[in-house]
Write an enzyme that holds these catalytic residues in place. Structure first.
Site, short mmCIF file in Angstrom:
data_model
loop_
_atom_site.label_atom_id
_atom_site.label_comp_id
_atom_site.label_asym_id
_atom_site.label_seq_id
_atom_site.Cartn_x
_atom_site.Cartn_y
_atom_site.Cartn_z
N GLY A 1 2.52 2.52 10.73
CA GLY A 1 3.29 3.27 10.76
C GLY A 1 4.04 3.68 12.03
N HIS B 1 -9.42 1.57 5.00
CA HIS B 1 -8.21 1.56 5.58
C HIS B 1 -8.33 2.64 6.67
CE1 HIS B 1 -4.20 2.80 6.29
NE2 HIS B 1 -3.76 1.63 6.01
N ASN C 1 0.95 -1.23 -0.12
CA ASN C 1 0.10 -0.02 0.15
C ASN C 1 0.86 1.13 0.10
OD1 ASN C 1 -1.74 1.85 0.45
ND2 ASN C 1 -2.36 1.28 2.54
N TRP C 2 0.97 1.82 -1.37
CA TRP C 2 2.00 2.96 -1.27
C TRP C 2 1.27 4.26 -0.60
CZ3 TRP C 2 3.69 2.91 -7.14
CH2 TRP C 2 4.68 1.77 -7.38
N GLY D 1 4.80 1.48 4.59
CA GLY D 1 6.33 2.01 4.39
C GLY D 1 7.27 1.35 3.90
P1 PGA Z 1 3.08 0.48 7.71
O1 PGA Z 1 1.42 0.69 7.03
O2 PGA Z 1 3.26 -0.83 6.94
O3 PGA Z 1 3.84 1.55 7.30
O4 PGA Z 1 2.79 0.30 9.23
C1 PGA Z 1 0.43 -0.37 6.77
C2 PGA Z 1 -0.71 0.04 6.24
O5 PGA Z 1 -1.32 1.32 6.62
O6 PGA Z 1 -1.44 -0.58 5.59
#
Ligand code: PGA
Length: 262
Positions: free
Chosen positions: A180, A104, A12-13, A242
Site C-alpha cells: 500500500g 497477511h 486481495n480486496w 489496491g
Molecule cells: P497492495 O497490497 O497491492 O495494495 O500494496 C498488497 C497486499 O497487501 O496483499
C-alpha cells in the site's frame, strides 16, 4: 526436475466492496478479459472478497461460468463452536473457496497473529481441502537489521512445519514496507527472496513441493510493474491489493503476458 507452474494473479480486496459491488466488479473484470480475448488457461485468476461477499461471488462465478477461483481472507483455527466472529474452513469449503489467505501482515499487526497462530491456520486450511496462501514479509526495520530474506524465511519455516509432502500451498512474499505504499520491491529483490522461500518449502515440505509450489510477490503491484516481476524465474504470480479493486487495472495485470517486451 522440470515443471511448469501456472502463474497465479490473486486479488486481495481487503475490507472493500459490499456484495452488490462484488457483482459489479466480478462481472466487469470478466467482461473486460473476455472482450480482450484473454486466454483463461494461461494465468489463474483468484479473487479474495470479504466474507460477506463470498456467497454472492460464488453464485455469480457458478451461474456465468466465470473462470476465476474464489478465496477467503482468513480462516479460524477451529472447526466449529463458541468462537464468536470466527469463520470455519468447513463453511469456506462449502462456498467453493479454493484458497485462503493466511498470515497477511495486516492480520499479524492488527490482530496480533503470531507465527504459531499462522501455522495452526495453515493446518486448518489443509484439513478442509483449502489451499493456504501463506503471507510472509519483513518490515522496513527488519530489512535494515537482518536483510530481506531472514524474517520471511523464518516465518515460512514455522508456518509450513508438519505439512505432508503432497500439501498444496501458495507462498506470498510481501515486504511490509511495500504494501500500500506505492514503493514496490525491485524485481531483483523479489527474485532473491522468492528463491530463498522456495528453498524453505523444499526443506520443510519436500523437494518436489519446492519445485511445484507457486511463490507470489505482493506489495504495490500494478500494471506498470507486473511484467518485470513475472520475468523473474522464482516469481510465479502476484498478490495484488489496491490495484485489484479496479477492473481495468486488474485485467491489465492479469494480461501481463501481452505487455510490450515480455
Ligand atoms: P497492495 O497490497 O497491492 O495494495 O500494496 C498488497 C497486499 O497487501 O496483499
Amino acid at each position: 526436475m522440470a515443471v511448469t507452474r501456472t502463474p497465479l494473479i490473486a486479488g486481495n480486496w481487503k475490507m472493500n466492496l459490499d456484495h452488490l459491488q462484488t457483482v459489479a466488479l466480478v462481472q466487469k473484470l470478466h467482461w473486460t478479459l473476455r472482450d480482450a480475448g484473454h486466454e483463461s488457461d494461461s494465468v489463474e485468476v483468484a479473487v479474495f472478497p470479504p466474507f460477506t461477499d463470498l456467497r454472492t461471488a460464488q453464485t455469480l462465478i457458478d451461474a456465468d461460468k466465470i473462470p476465476f477461483a474464489l478465496g477467503a481472507q482468513d480462516i479460524s483455527t477451529h472447526d466449529s463452536g463458541a468462537y464468536t466472529g470466527e469463520v470455519s474452513g468447513t463453511f469456506l469449503a462449502k462456498l467453493d473457496c479454493r484458497y485462503v489467505i493466511i498470515g497477511h501482515s495486516e492480520r499479524r499487526e492488527y490482530h496480533a497473529e503470531t507465527d504459531e497462530v499462522v501455522a495452526a491456520k495453515v493446518q486448518a486450511a489443509v484439513k478442509h481441502g483449502l489451499v493456504p496462501v501463506v503471507c510472509v514479509g519483513e518490515t522496513a526495520e527488519d530489512l535494515e537489521k537482518f536483510g530481506a530474506s531472514a524474517v520471511p524465511a523464518g516465518q515460512l519455516e514455522i508456518a509450513l512445519a508438519g505439512l505432508p509432502a503432497d500439501a498444496d500451498v501458495v507462498v506470498a512474499y510481501e515486504p511490509v514496507w511495500a504494501i500500500g505504499s506505492g514503493q514496490a520491491a525491485t524485481p531483483a529483490q523479489a527474485q532473491e527472496v522468492c528463491a530463498k522461500l522456495r528453498e524453505v518449502v523444499a526443506r520443510v515440505v519436500g523437494e518436489e513441493a519446492g519445485v511445484r509450489t507457486r511463490v507470489l510477490y505482493g506489495g504495490s503491484v500494478k500494471s506498470a510493474n507486473i511484467a518485470s516481476f513475472m520475468r523473474e524465474p522464482d516469481v510465479d504470480g502476484a498478490l495484488v491489493g489496491g490495484a485489484s479493486l479496479v477492473a481495468d487495472e486488474f485485467a491489465a495485470i492479469i494480461r501481463y503476458q501481452k505487455h510490450v517486451g515480455v
